[in-house]
Scaffold this motif. Sequence first.
Motif, PDB file in Angstrom:
ATOM      1  N   VAL A 302       0.863  -1.175   0.000  1.00  0.00           N
ATOM      2  CA  VAL A 302       0.000   0.000   0.000  1.00  0.00           C
ATOM      3  C   VAL A 302       0.902   1.228   0.000  1.00  0.00           C
ATOM      4  N   ALA A 303       0.549   2.212  -0.821  1.00  0.00           N
ATOM      5  CA  ALA A 303       1.281   3.472  -0.893  1.00  0.00           C
ATOM      6  C   ALA A 303       0.434   4.564  -0.261  1.00  0.00           C
ATOM      7  N   LEU A 304       0.991   5.221   0.742  1.00  0.00           N
ATOM      8  CA  LEU A 304       0.344   6.347   1.416  1.00  0.00           C
ATOM      9  C   LEU A 304       1.032   7.618   0.926  1.00  0.00           C
ATOM     10  N   CYS A 305       0.290   8.482   0.239  1.00  0.00           N
ATOM     11  CA  CYS A 305       0.892   9.596  -0.495  1.00  0.00           C
ATOM     12  C   CYS A 305       0.253  10.924  -0.083  1.00  0.00           C
ATOM     13  N   GLY A 306       1.025  11.970  -0.292  1.00  0.00           N
ATOM     14  CA  GLY A 306       0.553  13.336  -0.061  1.00  0.00           C
ATOM     15  C   GLY A 306       0.646  14.141  -1.333  1.00  0.00           C
ATOM     16  N   ILE A 316       5.639   3.563   1.407  1.00  0.00           N
ATOM     17  CA  ILE A 316       5.187   2.255   0.927  1.00  0.00           C
ATOM     18  C   ILE A 316       5.327   1.248   2.062  1.00  0.00           C
ATOM     19  N   TYR A 317       4.232   0.559   2.385  1.00  0.00           N
ATOM     20  CA  TYR A 317       4.201  -0.394   3.488  1.00  0.00           C
ATOM     21  C   TYR A 317       3.805  -1.780   2.969  1.00  0.00           C
ATOM     22  N   GLU A 318       4.334  -2.780   3.644  1.00  0.00           N
ATOM     23  CA  GLU A 318       3.942  -4.172   3.406  1.00  0.00           C
ATOM     24  C   GLU A 318       2.890  -4.533   4.440  1.00  0.00           C
ATOM     25  N   MET A 319       1.731  -4.957   4.011  1.00  0.00           N
ATOM     26  CA  MET A 319       0.599  -5.107   4.923  1.00  0.00           C
ATOM     27  C   MET A 319       0.709  -6.335   5.809  1.00  0.00           C
ATOM     28  N   ASP A 320       1.456  -7.353   5.402  1.00  0.00           N
ATOM     29  CA  ASP A 320       1.589  -8.536   6.252  1.00  0.00           C
ATOM     30  C   ASP A 320       2.307  -8.209   7.553  1.00  0.00           C
ATOM     31  N   THR A 321       3.397  -7.479   7.435  1.00  0.00           N
ATOM     32  CA  THR A 321       4.224  -7.159   8.598  1.00  0.00           C
ATOM     33  C   THR A 321       4.089  -5.711   9.047  1.00  0.00           C
ATOM     34  N   LEU A 322       3.342  -4.900   8.282  1.00  0.00           N
ATOM     35  CA  LEU A 322       3.231  -3.466   8.553  1.00  0.00           C
ATOM     36  C   LEU A 322       4.617  -2.820   8.634  1.00  0.00           C
ATOM     37  N   LYS A 323       5.496  -3.235   7.762  1.00  0.00           N
ATOM     38  CA  LYS A 323       6.857  -2.710   7.718  1.00  0.00           C
ATOM     39  C   LYS A 323       6.981  -1.764   6.527  1.00  0.00           C
ATOM     40  N   LYS A 324       7.628  -0.625   6.776  1.00  0.00           N
ATOM     41  CA  LYS A 324       7.852   0.315   5.673  1.00  0.00           C
ATOM     42  C   LYS A 324       8.989  -0.214   4.805  1.00  0.00           C
ATOM     43  N   VAL A 325       8.682  -0.480   3.538  1.00  0.00           N
ATOM     44  CA  VAL A 325       9.669  -1.064   2.621  1.00  0.00           C
ATOM     45  C   VAL A 325      10.214  -0.053   1.638  1.00  0.00           C
ATOM     46  N   GLY A 326       9.646   1.139   1.580  1.00  0.00           N
ATOM     47  CA  GLY A 326      10.132   2.140   0.639  1.00  0.00           C
ATOM     48  C   GLY A 326       9.585   3.510   0.949  1.00  0.00           C
ATOM     49  N   SER A 364      10.416   1.607  -8.931  1.00  0.00           N
ATOM     50  CA  SER A 364      10.258   0.254  -8.412  1.00  0.00           C
ATOM     51  C   SER A 364       9.262   0.270  -7.261  1.00  0.00           C
ATOM     52  N   LYS A 365       8.847  -0.887  -6.819  1.00  0.00           N
ATOM     53  CA  LYS A 365       7.857  -0.943  -5.743  1.00  0.00           C
ATOM     54  C   LYS A 365       8.419  -0.456  -4.413  1.00  0.00           C
ATOM     55  N   PHE A 366       9.755  -0.253  -4.347  1.00  0.00           N
ATOM     56  CA  PHE A 366      10.378   0.275  -3.142  1.00  0.00           C
ATOM     57  C   PHE A 366      10.608   1.784  -3.223  1.00  0.00           C
ATOM     58  N   GLY A 367      10.153   2.409  -4.322  1.00  0.00           N
ATOM     59  CA  GLY A 367      10.274   3.846  -4.451  1.00  0.00           C
ATOM     60  C   GLY A 367      11.518   4.324  -5.156  1.00  0.00           C
ATOM     61  N   GLU A 368      12.293   3.453  -5.784  1.00  0.00           N
ATOM     62  CA  GLU A 368      13.505   3.852  -6.493  1.00  0.00           C
ATOM     63  C   GLU A 368      13.147   4.401  -7.877  1.00  0.00           C
ATOM     64  N   PHE A 369      13.653   5.584  -8.208  1.00  0.00           N
ATOM     65  CA  PHE A 369      13.407   6.183  -9.520  1.00  0.00           C
ATOM     66  C   PHE A 369      14.236   5.440 -10.573  1.00  0.00           C
ATOM     67  N   LEU A 370      13.564   4.984 -11.632  1.00  0.00           N
ATOM     68  CA  LEU A 370      14.230   4.193 -12.663  1.00  0.00           C
ATOM     69  C   LEU A 370      14.261   4.899 -14.010  1.00  0.00           C
ATOM     70  N   HIS A 371      13.147   5.472 -14.415  1.00  0.00           N
ATOM     71  CA  HIS A 371      13.074   6.024 -15.768  1.00  0.00           C
ATOM     72  C   HIS A 371      12.173   7.254 -15.772  1.00  0.00           C
TER      73      HIS A 371
END
Length: 545
Positions: A302-306, A316-326, A364-371
């Motif tokens: 899930v992405a929480l954005c402003g 960006i959070y992983e809902m299984d562990t509620l860990k911020k992954v990006g 990427s799904k972790f928030g890394e700018f690619l293109h």
Amino acid sequence: MQQLYQLLLSQQENLTEITYSVVYRNQYGLYGLDNKFINSTQISNHNSIKCMAVSKYSIVSGGEFGIEHWGNKNFNIQLRVQSISFSPDYEYIIISSAKETYLLSTKTQNFVKTFPHDVKFDSTGSLCFCKGIVYETATFQQLKQFKCPEYGDFTISIQRDSLYLSSVTLIKHLEDLKDCRLIIDNYDTNKHFEHSIPPSNEVKQLWSDDGKILLIWSQTLDDHTNQSYFGTHHLNHWTEDKLQNIELFEGPIHDVQWVQNGFIVITGYMPAGAILFNKSGEKEYLILQAHINTIFPKNNLVALCGFGNLTGDIYIYEMDTLKKVGQTKQDKVVQFEWSPNGEYFLLATTFPRLRVDNQFIICSKFGEFLHREKFEELHEIKWVNDTNLDIKINIIEEVKQSKQINLTTGVDFIKQMKETKVNDQPRKLQKDEKLSTLRASPQNQQNVQLIQSNVPSKPAPQKQIFMRRQEPIIQQPTAEELEQQHQQHLQQQQQMKLEKKQKQKHNKQMNHQNHKQKQKQVPQNEFQYEPNQDIGQNCYPIWQD
């Protein structure tokens, strides 16, 4: 019904998938990018495309020129449209015009049905609904009709195993502060439910994936009690057992979305809080409290954005562990969209919402700018396929941080901002814990506040004190200093007048001397005047007889 659904899935497997990664439209037409984001192919050269719909198997665009379809079969239809979408089984194209809604068959390229209102399909595509009336898509015969208000919002639960029809009456004017009615009918069992909800000008109904729970987010555009600028917001949770109101922070509701293990609500004044509720409507975690206002779920992420008038923070959070992954940040974002597999997402700045800096960014799904691709005008962009992406990274971010010091306390701003981070660790909420008290407690406020540290004080300058990102503050002089400045000003004026008089006198003397020298240098005129006897007094010749 399950056999029909399997048949539809098998028909979809036989279709050829489109190889484009994304499809976008601009002022020159419609284009598709390959899986490396290098080569673009022009699909349509119409510069007046207003809308488009994309699936793995076909692309449809529409505008004043009509409708164009690309896929296994390419065809054109002359019809002005405002919006386009696909049915769940990609069997029909839903075309909305100014007054009516049309269903177009992708197999026969013929119109099969016209409706006076918006059309919705169940998950299998075997049933379609138009404001309480149920049709069978095989023959488009009317099967059932349910009660539906003339002025209100209508939706269905989509899931065929648990199919509900829900509608909410809305108030037309703010003076009509009567309660609105929530009407829910079960398609298979014909169970009927009616409830009262607070007065609403706008409502958003969100059914869970299993089609058994409904969230009703209702709001009024104005608060008649003059207690809030944002109007009044309410969130209700419905099951067949009961209808309950969800306790939230004081302030507006910014967004509500279902996620894998419940639903998330962003609520309250900024910095708003993202609260995770279970499917029963019980609060479980305060995930984040920051400047955010939108939720974008995808699979287990899930992405929480402003966005909008906020700074563009993305958590960006992983809902299984509620860990911020990006985490990342990008301002001026108009469109956010996850890729079909959830491995990437795109951020787009589109026209005409913003007429400058139009671009799209693949992350990427972790928030890394690619293109990144920049455009003069970018109207819309959509994902098509992300199975075999080979993205060439073309973004190099160089961060240059200049050391800026607060001259009053000697605090390094950059160091202090790093130490004072937003507390993005989820917090377990107790069942009897009141969100109003949680919001008011200062230790839970996640505002980034600069606190003076124990650094030896430095002598401050007497005249100006420069603060970071502030205008210089001029200290006010005392009365003695003002009198001294006044006397100095008078002396300066007198000195200027004296110098001016001396300069004028000197210039006058120099001009007089120059004039005398010029007179000495001029030679005397040797011409002698001799009177002419033939010319009269008025210099005219004398007449002689």
